[in-house]
Design an enzyme around this catalytic site. Sequence first.
Site, PDB file in Angstrom:
ATOM      1  N   ARG A  56      72.402 -23.480 -35.534  1.00 40.10           N
ATOM      2  CA  ARG A  56      72.584 -22.200 -36.250  1.00 40.10           C
ATOM      3  C   ARG A  56      73.688 -22.325 -37.306  1.00 40.10           C
ATOM      4  NH1 ARG A  56      75.763 -18.282 -34.725  1.00 40.10           N
ATOM      5  NH2 ARG A  56      75.566 -18.772 -32.521  1.00 40.10           N
ATOM      6  N   ASP A  74      66.295 -11.774 -57.273  1.00 41.11           N
ATOM      7  CA  ASP A  74      65.196 -12.303 -56.462  1.00 41.11           C
ATOM      8  C   ASP A  74      64.269 -13.055 -57.422  1.00 41.11           C
ATOM      9  OD1 ASP A  74      62.813 -12.754 -55.132  1.00 41.11           O
ATOM     10  OD2 ASP A  74      62.919 -10.898 -53.979  1.00 41.11           O
ATOM     11  N   LYS A 128      56.610 -18.283 -50.454  1.00 41.19           N
ATOM     12  CA  LYS A 128      55.645 -18.139 -51.535  1.00 41.19           C
ATOM     13  C   LYS A 128      55.480 -19.481 -52.264  1.00 41.19           C
ATOM     14  CE  LYS A 128      55.663 -13.812 -50.116  1.00 41.19           C
ATOM     15  NZ  LYS A 128      56.905 -13.355 -49.662  1.00 41.19           N
TER      16      LYS A 128
END
Length: 391
Positions: free
Chosen positions: A58, A183, A208
């Site tokens: 993590r 973004d 994407k």
Amino acid sequence: MTDNHRFETRTIHDGYEDKSHHNSLAAPIYQTSTFTFETAEAGERRFAGEDPGYIYSRLGNPTVRMLEERIASLENAEAGLAFGSGMAAVSAVLLNLVKSGDHILCSEGVYGCTFGLLKMLEGKFSIDHDLLPLDSVEQIRSAIRPTTTVIYIETPINPTLKLIDLEMIVSVAKEYGIQVVVDNTFSTPYLQRPLEFGCDIVLHSATKYIGGHGDVVAGLVAGSKDAMTSIAKSTQKDIGGILSPFDAWLLLRGLKTLPLRMDRHCANARSIVENLSSHPRVKKVMYPGTETSPSYAIAKKQMKYPGGLISFELDGGKQEAQEFMNKLKMIKIAVSLGDAETLIQHPSTMTHAVVPEGERRRMGISDSLIRLSIGLEAWEDIWEDVLQALE
Ligand code: PYR
């Protein structure tokens, strides 16, 4: 890092050094949750930051780190970070930058779940926002409050494909010391690099175009070393929306063909736009690469090509839009974008269904608006499928 190489070369090589990994050509997947310490004192030194080795996945993992270095190189950033989804990236960035009482200025049009996050920040933490076109210096100046800490934009905007002028936004934001977050999902760093225009942080839904094959959900962030360290030590570490080593590996693989894929997505989109625009059932085509688009000049200024997405309005409303979609044979009905397969979705009932109707209208999302993510198939096959469904 091979920072003197061209973009296409960096998508393949940066972030990975085979000699440090038994000369393995493909990057190894460090599929481990934790890392052992030679001694208790060695563990203490790692936690104290005196020894830079890994501790726990993590907090950092070698395969994930390769990807973080690669995206930093491609976005021309000092550092990068990887997350388990685009929304994990958006929330880690915003929660790191804002506190209760702050104000976010946002493009009038964002992905439905980003809109949902802004509403949550408002309702739970009193972090206010305004959604505005952000198309003139005067409008931005008059919307800035003493508490405005972030300007958050998508460009192209999902799903209307309107563009925001990055140079103009940065010129105002700098005057007020406001952070600009972009973004860049729809463009990828191959088509547009916001940090080169002076923006502070760039983020992606890497699900994407960066992944490119519809088989991974991921988010990426890039910016200055200080900004990335601050996110890594706060919202990434303590909220923990991290990326798995296997998913990082899929993205490292996907990135190797990003320029090739983007060239094809964009060329296919151009051919589809040319045909779609003259069809009598099509009321309006939204694509920043058409000369009649209000975003055309901005596209020329800040993007290599205008992208692989096309939005359009059909005559009729929701029913006609859904009937058209149901007639498609090869094109898949699905949210997401940037895959090899051409995908089609209906924003007002899908990606932006959570946005209340009034807000949707202000964003320019009508019930007849359809978004096409042009895939890598032969453009003629995509067009023939669209054409038969329009009949
Ligand atoms: C989109 O299709 O716009 C998503 O981000 C899922």
